[in-house]
Design a protein around this motif. Structure first.
Motif, PDB file in Angstrom:
ATOM      1  N   UNK A  61       0.834  -1.215   0.000  1.00  0.00           N
ATOM      2  CA  UNK A  61       0.000   0.000   0.000  1.00  0.00           C
ATOM      3  C   UNK A  61       0.866   1.261   0.000  1.00  0.00           C
ATOM      4  N   UNK A  62       1.869   1.307   0.894  1.00  0.00           N
ATOM      5  CA  UNK A  62       2.725   2.497   0.981  1.00  0.00           C
ATOM      6  C   UNK A  62       3.555   2.691  -0.281  1.00  0.00           C
ATOM      7  N   UNK A  63       4.107   1.606  -0.811  1.00  0.00           N
ATOM      8  CA  UNK A  63       4.897   1.712  -2.045  1.00  0.00           C
ATOM      9  C   UNK A  63       4.026   2.176  -3.214  1.00  0.00           C
ATOM     10  N   UNK A  64       2.807   1.655  -3.268  1.00  0.00           N
ATOM     11  CA  UNK A  64       1.882   2.031  -4.354  1.00  0.00           C
ATOM     12  C   UNK A  64       1.476   3.495  -4.259  1.00  0.00           C
ATOM     13  N   UNK A  65       1.229   3.982  -3.034  1.00  0.00           N
ATOM     14  CA  UNK A  65       0.860   5.392  -2.843  1.00  0.00           C
ATOM     15  C   UNK A  65       2.004   6.308  -3.278  1.00  0.00           C
ATOM     16  N   UNK A  66       3.232   5.974  -2.850  1.00  0.00           N
ATOM     17  CA  UNK A  66       4.395   6.789  -3.215  1.00  0.00           C
ATOM     18  C   UNK A  66       4.626   6.820  -4.714  1.00  0.00           C
ATOM     19  N   UNK A  67       4.503   5.650  -5.342  1.00  0.00           N
ATOM     20  CA  UNK A  67       4.737   5.555  -6.790  1.00  0.00           C
ATOM     21  C   UNK A  67       3.640   6.256  -7.587  1.00  0.00           C
ATOM     22  N   UNK A  68       2.398   6.175  -7.098  1.00  0.00           N
ATOM     23  CA  UNK A  68       1.275   6.805  -7.806  1.00  0.00           C
ATOM     24  C   UNK A  68       1.315   8.319  -7.666  1.00  0.00           C
ATOM     25  N   UNK A  69       1.550   8.819  -6.465  1.00  0.00           N
ATOM     26  CA  UNK A  69       1.492  10.266  -6.213  1.00  0.00           C
ATOM     27  C   UNK A  69       2.803  10.980  -6.558  1.00  0.00           C
ATOM     28  N   UNK A  70       3.910  10.234  -6.592  1.00  0.00           N
ATOM     29  CA  UNK A  70       5.235  10.771  -6.954  1.00  0.00           C
ATOM     30  C   UNK A  70       5.610  11.988  -6.108  1.00  0.00           C
ATOM     31  N   UNK A 258       9.111   6.835   4.935  1.00  0.00           N
ATOM     32  CA  UNK A 258      10.343   6.508   4.198  1.00  0.00           C
ATOM     33  C   UNK A 258      10.039   5.692   2.948  1.00  0.00           C
ATOM     34  N   UNK A 259       9.147   4.719   3.068  1.00  0.00           N
ATOM     35  CA  UNK A 259       8.812   3.858   1.925  1.00  0.00           C
ATOM     36  C   UNK A 259       8.081   4.644   0.840  1.00  0.00           C
ATOM     37  N   UNK A 260       7.216   5.580   1.264  1.00  0.00           N
ATOM     38  CA  UNK A 260       6.521   6.454   0.304  1.00  0.00           C
ATOM     39  C   UNK A 260       7.549   7.326  -0.423  1.00  0.00           C
ATOM     40  N   UNK A 261       8.517   7.857   0.352  1.00  0.00           N
ATOM     41  CA  UNK A 261       9.571   8.709  -0.236  1.00  0.00           C
ATOM     42  C   UNK A 261      10.397   7.924  -1.252  1.00  0.00           C
ATOM     43  N   UNK A 483     -11.567   7.063   1.386  1.00  0.00           N
ATOM     44  CA  UNK A 483     -11.578   8.489   1.008  1.00  0.00           C
ATOM     45  C   UNK A 483     -11.240   8.621  -0.476  1.00  0.00           C
ATOM     46  N   UNK A 484     -10.066   8.107  -0.855  1.00  0.00           N
ATOM     47  CA  UNK A 484      -9.675   8.130  -2.264  1.00  0.00           C
ATOM     48  C   UNK A 484     -10.533   7.143  -3.061  1.00  0.00           C
ATOM     49  N   UNK A 485     -10.855   6.017  -2.427  1.00  0.00           N
ATOM     50  CA  UNK A 485     -11.697   5.000  -3.073  1.00  0.00           C
ATOM     51  C   UNK A 485     -10.876   3.824  -3.566  1.00  0.00           C
ATOM     52  N   UNK A 486     -11.209   2.634  -3.088  1.00  0.00           N
ATOM     53  CA  UNK A 486     -10.436   1.446  -3.444  1.00  0.00           C
ATOM     54  C   UNK A 486     -10.504   1.152  -4.948  1.00  0.00           C
ATOM     55  N   UNK A 487     -11.695   1.338  -5.561  1.00  0.00           N
ATOM     56  CA  UNK A 487     -11.827   1.089  -7.007  1.00  0.00           C
ATOM     57  C   UNK A 487     -10.983   2.072  -7.818  1.00  0.00           C
ATOM     58  N   UNK A 488     -11.002   3.318  -7.388  1.00  0.00           N
ATOM     59  CA  UNK A 488     -10.210   4.340  -8.084  1.00  0.00           C
ATOM     60  C   UNK A 488      -8.711   4.037  -7.957  1.00  0.00           C
ATOM     61  N   UNK A 489      -8.288   3.635  -6.749  1.00  0.00           N
ATOM     62  CA  UNK A 489      -6.881   3.298  -6.498  1.00  0.00           C
ATOM     63  C   UNK A 489      -6.482   2.073  -7.325  1.00  0.00           C
ATOM     64  N   UNK A 490      -7.395   1.108  -7.391  1.00  0.00           N
ATOM     65  CA  UNK A 490      -7.162  -0.109  -8.173  1.00  0.00           C
ATOM     66  C   UNK A 490      -6.984   0.217  -9.653  1.00  0.00           C
ATOM     67  N   UNK A 491      -7.830   1.094 -10.174  1.00  0.00           N
ATOM     68  CA  UNK A 491      -7.723   1.464 -11.601  1.00  0.00           C
ATOM     69  C   UNK A 491      -6.453   2.266 -11.869  1.00  0.00           C
ATOM     70  N   UNK A 492      -6.022   3.101 -10.876  1.00  0.00           N
ATOM     71  CA  UNK A 492      -4.756   3.848 -11.008  1.00  0.00           C
ATOM     72  C   UNK A 492      -3.574   2.890 -11.133  1.00  0.00           C
ATOM     73  N   UNK A 493      -3.564   1.868 -10.259  1.00  0.00           N
ATOM     74  CA  UNK A 493      -2.462   0.897 -10.273  1.00  0.00           C
ATOM     75  C   UNK A 493      -2.453   0.101 -11.581  1.00  0.00           C
TER      76      UNK A 493
END
Length: 592
Positions: A61-70, A258-261, A483-493
């Motif tokens: 989850x943390x790695x995906x958030x960092x990579x998606x939001x940059x 740190x992992x997000x960074x 909040x962001x939405x699991x479906x939206x996050x899934x489609x982003x990934x």
């Protein structure tokens, strides 16, 4: 034009950075302790289950958030929702607290490393007293390794209330530790990416060398049998499951940002799911591998102490009762003691206070974690090895690499949001921002080099990042899923990596992991409440041992501030954003 975001040179560099950060001192000095406390081999059952239901999903989850939001933690959560900026700020505050005290461990490692070149090792013998008529009284009551740690390294005060002055030798080691960290982070991913190859791989080389040496030591099998003999009744102990979950949680470094960074410097198409699994498995493998090394050395130390105890008792009884040399053995000792007690009661009663109860089991049962394991138990074993200087240099160099690797992640969690900020980065170059962060941390860290510094170290280590991290990661999972939405996050990934997110990850993120974090949070809160007055271990020089004392009122206030200063960021920033939003919409409303 907006500056292009720097990237890792290749995916392998990113994986090494994550491993270097996640694999730290906790793998070497906490996991073996938990194995010892909660059933040896049977502890692996709750540990592996918690890795599957908590560790891997939250790391992904943390790695995906960092990579998606940059972006760093503050920018990433602000992008998800302006009300969640406080989550990123809380992560930075916790990382700042961690950096303040964690580098002190590296300072101690430097101190021991420098002293490892002496022959004999300075902690192998007690120093003479002032009159040179015998050994130092404090050292005789404790042990040479405890004396070197508490008196020579820390020069520890009798209580938290007696702060004392800054010890210049540990202070210089702390300056050196921060200088090394600064040189490693000076150029951002460009310099860190090269250093992590070394900090991630070298500890494994040392552990392999230590494993070969450890297995050759007399008594190593006693330690390994103790570790791998399962106590299945511990599976019914809820504390074993709680500690397994906690170990996974903190060992992976979740919630610090740190992992997000690190993930924010990835290519968007990077397969972060695969990397999350790799890092989780390597981290857990390292814990088990380090435990095998630790218990082989632990078995050697316990066997050495047990046999040494037997020799002293045998010699005392042989000389007192004029027994034949070699008559007393480990197998007949208890039988002969019983005979001597009945045949010569008055003579036996005179020597009885000096007869120690020698037990290999009790030696192995002595559970030690943290600095006690790293700087007392290991040094106790090392001093009895052949060519002890070599093993000492290798061991403390490994500790240093583990500590510096973790520090690179801690500082990245602070620096990435700062360098992402256009206001700060437009006025200061990256090198200056890094230098200021290191300088401020080093200056505050001098508190831990005072005579009472170790007590403050324990306060920060125990309370600065426990409840805070649980709350941060709980809010993170809720933010992504609801909040962001699991479906939206899934489609982003899927858009980024071209791979669909499996049901397993979604079930863990949306339900199992948050419930587990809530359970841990409730356990810690109830444990603090039921414990009553918080206590600490103080060194009593007159007894040569640790004694339990109550924290003074001002220390309790500091503990409260440590917890509140990070956790309160989340609701306060959300409230502030809400107020500002309504003020702006109110100003913009048309006048009737």
């Amino acid at each position: 034009m907006e500056k292009t975001r720097p990237l890792w040179a290749n995916p392998l560099q990113f994986v090494f950075a994550c491993i270097s950060y996640a694999v730290g001192l906790g793998n070497v000095w906490r996991f073996p302790y938990l194995c010892q406390m909660y059933g040896g081999g049977s502890f692996l059952v709750p540990y592996i289950i918690m890795l599957i239901v908590e560790g891997m999903p939250l790391l992904y989850l943390e790695l995906a958030v960092g990579q998606r939001m940059r972006q760093g933690s503050i920018g990433a959560w602000r992008t998800i929702s302006p009300y969640l900026s406080g989550v990123g700020i809380a992560s930075v505050v916790v990382s700042f607290f961690l950096s303040m005290y964690y580098n002190v461990i590296n300072a101690w490692a430097f101190w021991y490393l420098f002293h490892s070149f002496q022959d004999p090792l300075p902690w192998s013998v007690c120093p003479l007293n002032g009159n040179h008529t015998g050994y130092d009284e404090e050292c005789e009551k404790a042990s040479s390794t405890q004396y070197f740690w508490y008196r020579k390294t820390l020069n520890i005060s009798p209580s938290l209330q007696e702060n004392g002055g800054v010890q210049w030798e540990p202070a210089l080691c702390l300056l050196l530790a921060w200088l090394v960290v600064y040189l490693c982070i000076l150029r951002g991913t460009e310099s860190t990416g090269k250093v992590v190859y070394f900090t991630a791989s070298l500890p494994y080389c040392v552990l392999i060398i230590y494993l070969i040496r450890g297995l050759m030591l007399h008594g190593a099998t006693n330690g390994l049998m103790y570790m791998f003999t399962p106590k299945m009744e511990q599976l019914a102990n809820p504390k074993a499951w709680v500690n397994a979950a906690t170990q996974i949680f903190f060992s992976l470094g979740l919630g610090f940002g740190s992992l997000i960074a690190f993930a924010s410097y990835n290519e968007p198409s990077n397969n972060c799911q695969k990397h999350a699994i790799i890092v989780s498995l390597i981290n857990s493998f390292t814990s088990i591998f380090a435990s095998i090394v630790t218990f082989s050395i632990y078995g050697f130390k316990a066997t050495f102490n047990y046999e040494n105890c037997l020799k002293k008792v045998t010699l005392l009884l042989t000389n007192t009762f004029d027994l034949e040399d070699g008559f007393l053995t480990a197998s007949n000792l208890e039988q002969v003691k019983g005979y001597l007690a009945s045949a010569y009661p008055s003579k036996y009663s005179e020597v009885f206070p000096h007869i120690k109860n020698c037990s290999l089991e009790s030696e192995l049962d002595t559970a030690v974690q943290g600095t006690g394991l790293a700087f007392i138990v290991y040094t106790e074993a090392i001093k009895n090895m052949e060519v002890s200087q070599l093993w000492s240099v290798l061991y403390f160099f490994m500790l240093l690499m583990l500590g510096i690797g973790s520090m690179l992640g801690n500082t990245a969690a602070i620096l990435t949001p700062l360098t992402d900020s256009k206001i700060i980065s437009s006025h200061l170059p990256k090198e200056a921002i890094s230098g200021l962060v290191c300088l401020v941390n080093c200056a505050i860290g001098m508190v831990f080099t005072m005579e009472a510094g170790n007590y403050w170290f324990d306060i920060f280590n125990d309370y600065a990042a426990t409840l805070s991290l649980l709350l941060i990661v709980l809010v993170e999972t809720i933010a992504v899923c609801y909040v962001y939405g699991l479906r939206r996050f899934e489609s982003d990934l899927k858009a980024m990596t071209g791979r669909a997110v499996s049901w397993y990850w979604k079930v863990m993120w949306a339900g199992v992991s948050p419930l587990l974090i809530v359970s841990l949070f409730v356990f810690y809160l109830s444990d603090y409440i039921l414990t009553g007055t918080l206590k600490y271990q103080a060194w009593d020089a007159s007894q040569g041992q640790l004694v339990t004392k109550d924290y003074p009122a001002y220390a309790l206030a500091v503990i409260g501030l440590l917890v509140a200063s990070s956790t309160m960021c989340i609701p306060l920033v959300a409230l502030g954003t809400f107020v500002l939003h309504h003020l702006k919409t109110g100003d913009a409303a048309p006048v009737a």
